[in-house]
Scaffold this motif. Structure first.
Motif, PDB file in Angstrom:
ATOM      1  N   ALA A  48       0.807  -1.216   0.000  1.00  0.00           N
ATOM      2  CA  ALA A  48       0.000   0.000   0.000  1.00  0.00           C
ATOM      3  C   ALA A  48       0.840   1.265   0.000  1.00  0.00           C
ATOM      4  N   LEU A  49       2.024   1.208   0.644  1.00  0.00           N
ATOM      5  CA  LEU A  49       2.810   2.421   0.835  1.00  0.00           C
ATOM      6  C   LEU A  49       4.215   2.342   0.257  1.00  0.00           C
ATOM      7  N   GLY A 125      -6.894   4.901   5.101  1.00  0.00           N
ATOM      8  CA  GLY A 125      -5.803   5.545   4.380  1.00  0.00           C
ATOM      9  C   GLY A 125      -6.011   5.542   2.885  1.00  0.00           C
ATOM     10  N   THR A 129      -5.644  10.248  -1.294  1.00  0.00           N
ATOM     11  CA  THR A 129      -4.776   9.931  -2.425  1.00  0.00           C
ATOM     12  C   THR A 129      -3.508  10.775  -2.440  1.00  0.00           C
ATOM     13  N   ARG A 134      -0.945   9.354   2.632  1.00  0.00           N
ATOM     14  CA  ARG A 134       0.018   8.257   2.726  1.00  0.00           C
ATOM     15  C   ARG A 134       0.840   8.365   4.010  1.00  0.00           C
ATOM     16  N   ALA A 137      -1.335   7.118   6.808  1.00  0.00           N
ATOM     17  CA  ALA A 137      -1.403   5.658   6.814  1.00  0.00           C
ATOM     18  C   ALA A 137      -0.103   5.061   7.354  1.00  0.00           C
ATOM     19  N   LEU A 138       1.031   5.620   6.942  1.00  0.00           N
ATOM     20  CA  LEU A 138       2.324   5.124   7.417  1.00  0.00           C
ATOM     21  C   LEU A 138       2.434   5.289   8.933  1.00  0.00           C
TER      22      LEU A 138
END
Length: 256
Positions: A48-49, A125, A129, A134, A137-138
C-alpha cells in the motif's frame, strides 16, 4: 476438562487469551495470532505504501544516509515512522500499566482492542490519495506495530516479539548450533531447547504466512484488507473488555 470446553466458546477463548493470569500455552497462541497479523500488516504496508513498517533498523539507517545525501524529505519520513513506532510502544505501556493499576485484570485486552481500532483507521488511508494521506497511513501502521510489539513483550515478559523476525531467526540459529554441537560432541553437555525451537519456528512461520496472506490481500483489496486484520484483533479482545473494573484499587507497587 472444564477449561478445555471453555476454549471452544469464542468469548471464553478470548478472555483466556488476553487474561491477566497467563500460561505458556496462552502466550504461545496469542503470540502466534499477533505474529500472523504483524506479517500481514507489514506486507500490506509495502504493497500500500512501498514501505515495510516494522523494520525500525532500516528507518534508522535511512536518516543518516539521506541527511548526508541532502534528501531531507525521506529522512523526515523515516523519523516520522520511528516516532510513530515509539509512540505506539509508549502508549501501549502507559495503557497497560494504567489499567493494571485501575482494575488489575484484562489489562491486555484494551491494548489489543486499540490496535484493532487503529487498523480500522489504517483502512481509511485508501481514502486519501495525496502525500498527507500516505503519511497518515504510514504513521498509523507504525504506531500499531509499536503497540503490538510492546504488548506482546509485556505479556510474555520479553520472551517473544512479533513484529520483526531478526531476533527470532537469530535464536533459531543459536539452537541449531547447539543441536549440531550436541551431535558432534555428545559429551559436551550442550543440548538444544526443543520447545523453544518449536515455538520460534511457529512464530516465524506465522509471520511468513501472514506476509503471504497480506501481500495477496492488499494486492487485491488495497487498504480495505486491513478490515479483516482489525476484526481478528477486536475479536480476541472485545469480549474481555466488560470484565475490566474501571475503578482505582489504590496505590500498588510493581510493574506490568
Amino acid at each position: 476438562m472444564v477449561r478445555r470446553k471453555r476454549l471452544f466458546q469464542p468469548a471464553n477463548s478470548a478472555r483466556i487469551l488476553v487474561g491477566h493470569r497467563r500460561s505458556p500455552a496462552s502466550d504461545y497462541l496469542l503470540a502466534t495470532i499477533l505474529a500472523f497479523v504483524a506479517g500481514a500488516a507489514n506486507a500490506g504496508g509495502f504493497f500500500a505504501l512501498g514501505q515495510y513498517t516494522s523494520h525500525m533498523t532500516g528507518y534508522l539507517s535511512q536518516i543518516p544516509d539521506h541527511l548526508v545525501g541532502g534528501d531531507l524529505a525521506i529522512a523526515g519520513i523515516a523519523a516520522l515512522a520511528i516516532g510513530a513506532f515509539v509512540a505506539g510502544a509508549g502508549f501501549s505501556s502507559l495503557l497497560i500499566n494504567w489499567l493494571r493499576w485501575r482494575s488489575g485484570r484484562r489489562h491486555y485486552a484494551a491494548a489489543i482492542a486499540v490496535q484493532g481500532v487503529f487498523l480500522l483507521c489504517f483502512a481509511s488511508g485508501g481514502l486519501f490519495t495525496g502525500p498527507l494521506g500516505r503519511l497518515w497511513a504510514l504513521a498509523c501502521l507504525c504506531f500499531i506495530m509499536g503497540m503490538q510489539n510492546a504488548t506482546i513483550t509485556k505479556i510474555s515478559h520479553a520472551r517473544v516479539r512479533t513484529t520483526h523476525a531478526t531476533g527470532m531467526i537469530t535464536d533459531i540459529g543459536i539452537e541449531l548450533g547447539r543441536a549440531l554441537c550436541h551431535r558432534l560432541w555428545p559429551g559436551s553437555g550442550v543440548r538444544p531447547d526443543a520447545v523453544k525451537l518449536r515455538i520460534l519456528w511457529t512464530l516465524v512461520g506465522a509471520f511468513l504466512t501472514g506476509g503471504i496472506v497480506g501481500a495477496l490481500g492488499y494486492a487485491t483489496m488495497g487498504f480495505l484488507f486491513s478490515l479483516p486484520l482489525a476484526f481478528i484483533l477486536l475479536g480476541i479482545s472485545v469480549p474481555a473488555l466488560p470484565a475490566i473494573k474501571w475503578r482505582a484499587r489504590g496505590p500498588r507497587g510493581g510493574q506490568s
